[in-house]
Design an enzyme around this catalytic site. Sequence first.
Site: not given
Length: 256
Positions: A101, A165, A198
Amino acid sequence: MSSDDAKAVARRALALLDLTDLSETCTPAAIDRLCARAVTPYGAVAAVCLYPRFVAQAKRVLAGTGVRIATVVNFPAGGEDTAAVLEETARAIEDGADEIDHVLAWRAFLEGRPGFAETQVARVKAVTAGRAKLKVILETGEIVDPDKIRAATEIAIAAGADFVKTSTGKVKVNATLEAARIMLEVIAATGRGDVGFKPAGGIRTVEDAAAYLGLADQIMGSGWARPSTFRFGASGVLDALIATLEDRVDDGGTGY
């Protein structure tokens, strides 16, 4: 929401959860506890998400469970030291990370240097390609402007993001339905069903989960949101999901 509907959401959301501990005071003992929570009587979460220094530990503890190991790089600031980010990414993968991430260099993006942000993502992608999924964190609560959130999403996907995300969970405004809609619309416009989404930060209740899943179903279709394309970044929501499945009352807890 009826009890049956809430349970259906809870079952669905549990399998999509990146169970997270990114607290500054996190310890190896806390990671053991996190990993123990990752496999529940109702199934396992999709992944645990933790700092790079804990990747090897989590990989050992969760071996054989099917739970993936996610970690964060360029976190939380979204800085510009690309060499350090690449080194951090490579080391995390060597330690066993399945997912990276990466925080977009969002300040550079806002300063009118989108090319820098895109190139950094592309270079991280070159390290992760064939080895780990790449989730790019946009920090939408800092970008704020809808057109810029759209542009940042487009940049991340063009540079090779497997997921986009919303947030680090470390700023005042994290995941919002407004940002989620924009990002999902960009994914839909690519025509690529394999780019994931996400939302992260502030998701604490079954109702929160239902709202994001409903939005994904509306924009991407009812069969799209699965572990390979949709994750929740959260810690506190797991207790709420399990409480719902067990007909108990829980406020969803607190946390990332």
